[in-house]
Design an enzyme around this catalytic site. Sequence first.
Site, PDB file in Angstrom:
ATOM      1  N   ARG A 136     -16.861 -82.885 -28.281  1.00  0.00           N
ATOM      2  CA  ARG A 136     -16.091 -81.813 -27.623  1.00  0.00           C
ATOM      3  C   ARG A 136     -15.441 -80.909 -28.668  1.00  0.00           C
ATOM      4  O   ARG A 136     -15.364 -79.692 -28.500  1.00  0.00           O
ATOM      5  CB  ARG A 136     -15.046 -82.400 -26.678  1.00  0.00           C
ATOM      6  CG  ARG A 136     -15.656 -82.772 -25.324  1.00  0.00           C
ATOM      7  CD  ARG A 136     -14.866 -83.823 -24.601  1.00  0.00           C
ATOM      8  NE  ARG A 136     -13.571 -83.353 -24.147  1.00  0.00           N
ATOM      9  CZ  ARG A 136     -12.567 -84.182 -23.846  1.00  0.00           C
ATOM     10  NH1 ARG A 136     -12.718 -85.491 -23.956  1.00  0.00           N
ATOM     11  NH2 ARG A 136     -11.417 -83.698 -23.429  1.00  0.00           N
ATOM     12  N   LYS A 171      -2.805 -78.118 -22.575  1.00  0.00           N
ATOM     13  CA  LYS A 171      -2.909 -76.933 -21.724  1.00  0.00           C
ATOM     14  C   LYS A 171      -2.590 -77.262 -20.270  1.00  0.00           C
ATOM     15  O   LYS A 171      -1.831 -76.558 -19.619  1.00  0.00           O
ATOM     16  CB  LYS A 171      -4.327 -76.340 -21.803  1.00  0.00           C
ATOM     17  CG  LYS A 171      -4.767 -75.935 -23.195  1.00  0.00           C
ATOM     18  CD  LYS A 171      -6.105 -75.212 -23.178  1.00  0.00           C
ATOM     19  CE  LYS A 171      -7.286 -76.087 -22.809  1.00  0.00           C
ATOM     20  NZ  LYS A 171      -7.693 -77.039 -23.856  1.00  0.00           N
ATOM     21  N   ARG A 190      -4.805 -90.865 -24.022  1.00  0.00           N
ATOM     22  CA  ARG A 190      -4.893 -90.379 -22.651  1.00  0.00           C
ATOM     23  C   ARG A 190      -6.004 -91.109 -21.898  1.00  0.00           C
ATOM     24  O   ARG A 190      -5.864 -91.418 -20.715  1.00  0.00           O
ATOM     25  CB  ARG A 190      -5.172 -88.862 -22.669  1.00  0.00           C
ATOM     26  CG  ARG A 190      -5.292 -88.231 -21.296  1.00  0.00           C
ATOM     27  CD  ARG A 190      -5.323 -86.722 -21.375  1.00  0.00           C
ATOM     28  NE  ARG A 190      -6.691 -86.200 -21.546  1.00  0.00           N
ATOM     29  CZ  ARG A 190      -6.981 -84.890 -21.647  1.00  0.00           C
ATOM     30  NH1 ARG A 190      -6.023 -83.986 -21.623  1.00  0.00           N
ATOM     31  NH2 ARG A 190      -8.220 -84.494 -21.790  1.00  0.00           N
ATOM     32  N   ARG A 201     -14.469 -70.241 -22.607  1.00  0.00           N
ATOM     33  CA  ARG A 201     -14.756 -71.156 -23.718  1.00  0.00           C
ATOM     34  C   ARG A 201     -15.884 -70.637 -24.597  1.00  0.00           C
ATOM     35  O   ARG A 201     -16.224 -71.273 -25.591  1.00  0.00           O
ATOM     36  CB  ARG A 201     -15.157 -72.509 -23.164  1.00  0.00           C
ATOM     37  CG  ARG A 201     -14.036 -73.562 -23.159  1.00  0.00           C
ATOM     38  CD  ARG A 201     -14.604 -74.836 -22.572  1.00  0.00           C
ATOM     39  NE  ARG A 201     -13.949 -76.040 -22.914  1.00  0.00           N
ATOM     40  CZ  ARG A 201     -13.120 -76.712 -22.097  1.00  0.00           C
ATOM     41  NH1 ARG A 201     -12.781 -76.190 -20.938  1.00  0.00           N
ATOM     42  NH2 ARG A 201     -12.637 -77.872 -22.461  1.00  0.00           N
ATOM     43  N   ARG A 219     -10.665 -90.394 -17.281  1.00  0.00           N
ATOM     44  CA  ARG A 219     -11.687 -89.431 -17.680  1.00  0.00           C
ATOM     45  C   ARG A 219     -12.670 -90.094 -18.626  1.00  0.00           C
ATOM     46  O   ARG A 219     -12.287 -90.544 -19.707  1.00  0.00           O
ATOM     47  CB  ARG A 219     -11.040 -88.209 -18.353  1.00  0.00           C
ATOM     48  CG  ARG A 219     -10.439 -87.249 -17.353  1.00  0.00           C
ATOM     49  CD  ARG A 219      -9.851 -86.043 -18.027  1.00  0.00           C
ATOM     50  NE  ARG A 219     -10.818 -85.339 -18.883  1.00  0.00           N
ATOM     51  CZ  ARG A 219     -10.598 -84.109 -19.354  1.00  0.00           C
ATOM     52  NH1 ARG A 219      -9.477 -83.482 -19.050  1.00  0.00           N
ATOM     53  NH2 ARG A 219     -11.490 -83.534 -20.117  1.00  0.00           N
TER      54      ARG A 219
HETATM   55  P1  AMP Z   1     -11.397 -79.763 -19.777  1.00  0.00           P
HETATM   56  O1  AMP Z   1     -10.808 -80.491 -18.633  1.00  0.00           O
HETATM   57  O2  AMP Z   1     -10.940 -78.344 -19.855  1.00  0.00           O
HETATM   58  O3  AMP Z   1     -11.210 -80.497 -21.079  1.00  0.00           O
HETATM   59  O4  AMP Z   1     -12.971 -79.684 -19.536  1.00  0.00           O
HETATM   60  C1  AMP Z   1     -13.756 -80.830 -19.460  1.00  0.00           C
HETATM   61  C2  AMP Z   1     -15.230 -80.484 -19.538  1.00  0.00           C
HETATM   62  O5  AMP Z   1     -15.585 -79.598 -18.473  1.00  0.00           O
HETATM   63  C3  AMP Z   1     -15.666 -79.787 -20.810  1.00  0.00           C
HETATM   64  O6  AMP Z   1     -15.897 -80.674 -21.879  1.00  0.00           O
HETATM   65  C4  AMP Z   1     -16.936 -79.102 -20.333  1.00  0.00           C
HETATM   66  O7  AMP Z   1     -18.007 -80.021 -20.224  1.00  0.00           O
HETATM   67  C5  AMP Z   1     -16.576 -78.683 -18.909  1.00  0.00           C
HETATM   68  N1  AMP Z   1     -15.977 -77.336 -18.903  1.00  0.00           N
HETATM   69  C6  AMP Z   1     -14.718 -76.994 -18.545  1.00  0.00           C
HETATM   70  N2  AMP Z   1     -14.492 -75.682 -18.684  1.00  0.00           N
HETATM   71  C7  AMP Z   1     -15.640 -75.157 -19.170  1.00  0.00           C
HETATM   72  C8  AMP Z   1     -16.035 -73.850 -19.551  1.00  0.00           C
HETATM   73  N3  AMP Z   1     -15.216 -72.793 -19.460  1.00  0.00           N
HETATM   74  N4  AMP Z   1     -17.311 -73.676 -20.000  1.00  0.00           N
HETATM   75  C9  AMP Z   1     -18.161 -74.716 -20.089  1.00  0.00           C
HETATM   76  N5  AMP Z   1     -17.837 -75.971 -19.779  1.00  0.00           N
HETATM   77  C10 AMP Z   1     -16.593 -76.221 -19.306  1.00  0.00           C
END
Ligand code: AMP
Length: 372
Positions: free
Chosen positions: A328, A196, A310, A271, A316
């Site tokens: 996740r 994404k 990654r 989400r 990360r």
């Molecule tokens: P991402 O970079 O989108 O993979 O997000 C990494 C982490 O950020 C996720 O595993 C969640 O812990 C937190 N996070 C990101 N977006 C959301 C969301 N919309 N709702 C809840 N937690 C989020």
Amino acid sequence: MKITKLNDLYFKEYISSKDLQQIVTSLAKQVKDDLPPNEVPMFVGILNGCFVFAADFLRAYKGTCEISFVKLASYEGTSSSENVKKLIGINEDLTDRTVIILEDIIDTGTTLHEIYEIFRHKNVKELKIATLFFKPDVYRKELPIEYIGKNIDDKFIVGYGLDYNGLGRNLPAIYQLTTQPKMTNIVLFGPPGAGKGTQADLLKEKYNLVHISTGDVFRFNIKNETELGMLAKSYMDAGNLVPDEVTINMLKAEVNKNTDAKGFIFDGFPRTESQAIALDTFLAEKNERINGMVALEVSEDLLVERLLERGKTSGRTDDTDESKIRNRFNEYNTKTAVLKDFYQDQGNYYGIDGVGDIKDITKRLSDVFDKL
Ligand code: AMP
């Protein structure tokens, strides 16, 4: 709250289907309470608009009753100046019956007046009117309206049986005319590691949209040791979702920072279903909407490999440990995957194959973006 398009016009949710049920139930109760206990009323629904209201009203009416439907048809008389109105559909003998007219909406009252006049000459015992909606500001007649579900402003509404050019009768809520949205808002969707972020970076340039990645915003806050960052860190480190309230408020603040945006690519948001509902409501308040959810579809096993790969370079912490990655996915499967249905129900879901060359995937996404 949603925005929907019918032909060339946009409509915003105004009265939810839950509120409608309450209004109708209380209307049916009022009518019943006013009648003598053994009275069997004849309800008469005025087609077309009343059919949904009449169906719900009847099921909410706790008593013995009958229903019939009529339609007011105008036809040209023999002389062209003569425009005669005729009621079609009423065959029952109404002598000494209690007749209650069911209307979906009364505005000027002209139609109702004509119908009332026709029924007045049928030797009924009592003639009353129950309407779901009433527009007090435009009503021009003296006729008393005994039962009113809700008074509304003089705005054009559709849904729950009411139409615009024949469309919108099937909408379960009532929608009100609104201005045309100015933005293009797209939810870029997919499981963790679907690509994404990479694709959003390419597409935001091409379409001149602002990219909001909630994950990036959280990481930025963690790096800068803000209060929000401190709060989010423990959830993120464990691969859990950050609580809705925190995330929703943060998202709203990010959108509000970009007052000149032509639109947004939302990446990693919503989400959960309550995030999706909050986003719809928030945008509808601005007379804007989500044009579509575009989803990158990739199998989970391929993604775990990708994420571990990654993790070697991304820095990360949630990408390095397989059990955190699995968590996740667990969060995704239990809380996020349902959003496919949420957007599909709105007719707004576009799935594309997320496996292959980055360029090919951008092309597939662009083909959908161009349509939105
Ligand atoms: P991402 O970079 O989108 O993979 O997000 C990494 C982490 O950020 C996720 O595993 C969640 O812990 C937190 N996070 C990101 N977006 C959301 C969301 N919309 N709702 C809840 N937690 C989020």
